[in-house]
Design a protein around this motif. Structure first.
Motif, PDB file in Angstrom:
ATOM      1  N   ALA A 131     -11.001   7.503  -4.439  1.00  0.00           N
ATOM      2  CA  ALA A 131     -11.461   6.113  -4.569  1.00  0.00           C
ATOM      3  C   ALA A 131     -12.545   5.804  -3.539  1.00  0.00           C
ATOM      4  O   ALA A 131     -12.378   6.076  -2.349  1.00  0.00           O
ATOM      5  CB  ALA A 131     -10.282   5.162  -4.387  1.00  0.00           C
ATOM      6  N   PRO A 132     -13.678   5.265  -3.981  1.00  0.00           N
ATOM      7  CA  PRO A 132     -14.780   4.987  -3.054  1.00  0.00           C
ATOM      8  C   PRO A 132     -14.456   3.814  -2.141  1.00  0.00           C
ATOM      9  O   PRO A 132     -13.680   2.923  -2.500  1.00  0.00           O
ATOM     10  CB  PRO A 132     -15.935   4.635  -3.995  1.00  0.00           C
ATOM     11  CG  PRO A 132     -15.262   4.085  -5.210  1.00  0.00           C
ATOM     12  CD  PRO A 132     -13.989   4.871  -5.348  1.00  0.00           C
ATOM     13  N   GLU A 133     -15.037   3.830  -0.946  1.00  0.00           N
ATOM     14  CA  GLU A 133     -14.849   2.713  -0.026  1.00  0.00           C
ATOM     15  C   GLU A 133     -15.887   1.633  -0.255  1.00  0.00           C
ATOM     16  O   GLU A 133     -15.746   0.514   0.247  1.00  0.00           O
ATOM     17  CB  GLU A 133     -14.913   3.211   1.418  1.00  0.00           C
ATOM     18  CG  GLU A 133     -13.746   4.113   1.776  1.00  0.00           C
ATOM     19  CD  GLU A 133     -13.571   4.246   3.276  1.00  0.00           C
ATOM     20  OE1 GLU A 133     -14.514   3.913   4.011  1.00  0.00           O
ATOM     21  OE2 GLU A 133     -12.488   4.675   3.693  1.00  0.00           O
ATOM     22  N   VAL A 136     -21.681   0.031  -4.985  1.00  0.00           N
ATOM     23  CA  VAL A 136     -23.082  -0.306  -4.727  1.00  0.00           C
ATOM     24  C   VAL A 136     -23.833  -0.457  -6.038  1.00  0.00           C
ATOM     25  O   VAL A 136     -23.741   0.399  -6.928  1.00  0.00           O
ATOM     26  CB  VAL A 136     -23.765   0.781  -3.873  1.00  0.00           C
ATOM     27  CG1 VAL A 136     -25.224   0.421  -3.624  1.00  0.00           C
ATOM     28  CG2 VAL A 136     -23.030   0.971  -2.552  1.00  0.00           C
ATOM     29  N   TYR A 137     -24.562  -1.555  -6.173  1.00  0.00           N
ATOM     30  CA  TYR A 137     -25.482  -1.734  -7.285  1.00  0.00           C
ATOM     31  C   TYR A 137     -26.800  -2.238  -6.694  1.00  0.00           C
ATOM     32  O   TYR A 137     -26.881  -3.362  -6.195  1.00  0.00           O
ATOM     33  CB  TYR A 137     -24.942  -2.731  -8.310  1.00  0.00           C
ATOM     34  CG  TYR A 137     -25.940  -3.020  -9.413  1.00  0.00           C
ATOM     35  CD1 TYR A 137     -26.221  -2.055 -10.382  1.00  0.00           C
ATOM     36  CD2 TYR A 137     -26.628  -4.224  -9.457  1.00  0.00           C
ATOM     37  CE1 TYR A 137     -27.149  -2.292 -11.376  1.00  0.00           C
ATOM     38  CE2 TYR A 137     -27.567  -4.474 -10.452  1.00  0.00           C
ATOM     39  CZ  TYR A 137     -27.828  -3.510 -11.405  1.00  0.00           C
ATOM     40  OH  TYR A 137     -28.763  -3.739 -12.388  1.00  0.00           O
ATOM     41  N   GLU A 171     -16.896  -2.731 -10.810  1.00  0.00           N
ATOM     42  CA  GLU A 171     -16.212  -1.431 -10.920  1.00  0.00           C
ATOM     43  C   GLU A 171     -16.177  -0.957 -12.367  1.00  0.00           C
ATOM     44  O   GLU A 171     -16.162   0.248 -12.641  1.00  0.00           O
ATOM     45  CB  GLU A 171     -14.790  -1.531 -10.370  1.00  0.00           C
ATOM     46  CG  GLU A 171     -14.062  -0.195 -10.329  1.00  0.00           C
ATOM     47  CD  GLU A 171     -12.635  -0.297  -9.845  1.00  0.00           C
ATOM     48  OE1 GLU A 171     -12.173   0.617  -9.152  1.00  0.00           O
ATOM     49  OE2 GLU A 171     -11.973  -1.306 -10.161  1.00  0.00           O
ATOM     50  N   ASN A 172     -16.148  -1.901 -13.301  1.00  0.00           N
ATOM     51  CA  ASN A 172     -16.087  -1.573 -14.733  1.00  0.00           C
ATOM     52  C   ASN A 172     -17.368  -2.025 -15.438  1.00  0.00           C
ATOM     53  O   ASN A 172     -17.323  -2.625 -16.504  1.00  0.00           O
ATOM     54  CB  ASN A 172     -14.870  -2.248 -15.365  1.00  0.00           C
ATOM     55  CG  ASN A 172     -13.562  -1.781 -14.754  1.00  0.00           C
ATOM     56  OD1 ASN A 172     -13.046  -0.746 -15.132  1.00  0.00           O
ATOM     57  ND2 ASN A 172     -13.048  -2.539 -13.801  1.00  0.00           N
ATOM     58  N   CYS A 225     -18.963  -9.722 -18.494  1.00  0.00           N
ATOM     59  CA  CYS A 225     -19.169  -8.344 -18.058  1.00  0.00           C
ATOM     60  C   CYS A 225     -20.331  -8.289 -17.080  1.00  0.00           C
ATOM     61  O   CYS A 225     -21.131  -9.221 -16.990  1.00  0.00           O
ATOM     62  CB  CYS A 225     -19.418  -7.407 -19.239  1.00  0.00           C
ATOM     63  SG  CYS A 225     -21.007  -7.654 -20.057  1.00  0.00           S
ATOM     64  N   PHE A 226     -20.404  -7.203 -16.335  1.00  0.00           N
ATOM     65  CA  PHE A 226     -21.510  -6.954 -15.400  1.00  0.00           C
ATOM     66  C   PHE A 226     -22.438  -5.951 -16.067  1.00  0.00           C
ATOM     67  O   PHE A 226     -22.032  -4.824 -16.380  1.00  0.00           O
ATOM     68  CB  PHE A 226     -20.996  -6.413 -14.066  1.00  0.00           C
ATOM     69  CG  PHE A 226     -22.029  -6.388 -12.972  1.00  0.00           C
ATOM     70  CD1 PHE A 226     -22.029  -7.367 -11.986  1.00  0.00           C
ATOM     71  CD2 PHE A 226     -23.005  -5.403 -12.924  1.00  0.00           C
ATOM     72  CE1 PHE A 226     -22.983  -7.354 -10.974  1.00  0.00           C
ATOM     73  CE2 PHE A 226     -23.956  -5.380 -11.924  1.00  0.00           C
ATOM     74  CZ  PHE A 226     -23.943  -6.365 -10.936  1.00  0.00           C
TER      75      PHE A 226
END
Length: 229
Positions: A131-133, A136-137, A171-172, A225-226
């Motif tokens: 799992a990432p800490e 980032v976008y 995240e999704n 949604c993103f």
């Protein structure tokens, strides 16, 4: 309900529909494509598993898998080959390409479902271990352990609910969440929450994250949604 999303890629439309029907009965979210060319036009990053036929048109399942494994964005998506090509060489080729399982036709639907469950169970554990800490976008960064959000290295002050909504959507990325989905995930411990509460939090969140607010898209009748811009 299962949160896993599966894509079936097979040029046999009837088989796609049979697999889709049975996997949806197991509460998976299932889409289909009838060629590798069609599948490669889709946003494959939203899927947790691909069921991939080998013998298809100009781009075979093996060739498609090879393409996906060379792309960082799709390299980690588990693949199960479903195919009539069941010689030892074919099986070895499939596994050498990074397949997680290999099912020969004809097969029983119970076997397919059992193998799907086994692969998803195994890969979900691996994802949790890695799992990432940070999420980032572009210049938008979510620091997950510290529960902080920054844009261009400037911290953005979000409430707990706003952070959780942004985390869920980012995240999704590309996946639509209904108001009910968001309520169940983020307000699960609260007895009575109005749908309007979600809309208000989304509106505030959009304003706080500036230009990235446009990435939080409303799908009328479905939810939020993103989306990449």
């Amino acid at each position: 309900m299962n949160e896993y999303r599966i894509l079936i890629v097979d040029d046999e439309e009837d088989l796609c529909e049979i697999l889709k029907f049975n996997l949806e009965n197991e509460d998976y979210l299932v889409d289909t494509a009838n060629s590798a060319e069609e599948a490669l036009k889709m946003d494959l990053t939203v899927y947790d598993l691909l069921l991939l036929d080998v013998m298809m048109g100009e781009i075979s399942g093996f060739k498609m898998a090879n393409m996906l494994k060379k792309d960082k964005k799709t390299a980690g998506i588990p693949i199960i080959f479903i195919t009539a090509k069941d010689t030892e060489n074919d099986t070895v080729t499939g596994f050498n390409l990074g397949a997680d399982d290999y099912i020969s036709k004809p097969f029983s639907l119970r076997e397919v479902i059992a193998r799907v469950k086994a692969v998803l169970r195994r890969t979900s554990v691996e994802k949790q271990d890695k799992a990432p800490e940070k999420l980032v976008y572009q210049t938008l960064v979510l620091d997950i352990p510290q529960k902080k959000v920054s844009i261009d290295d400037q911290e953005v002050s979000l409430t707990k609910k706003e952070f959780e909504i942004l985390f869920l959507l980012l995240e999704n990325k590309g996946r639509v969440f209904s108001r009910e989905d968001i309520l169940n995930r983020i307000w699960s411990d609260e007895v009575y929450v109005l749908d309007r509460t979600i809309d208000v939090n989304i509106t505030r969140l959009r304003k706080k994250i500036g230009e990235y607010g446009k990435c939080i898209v409303t799908r009328l009748g479905y939810g939020y949604c993103f989306e990449s811009r």
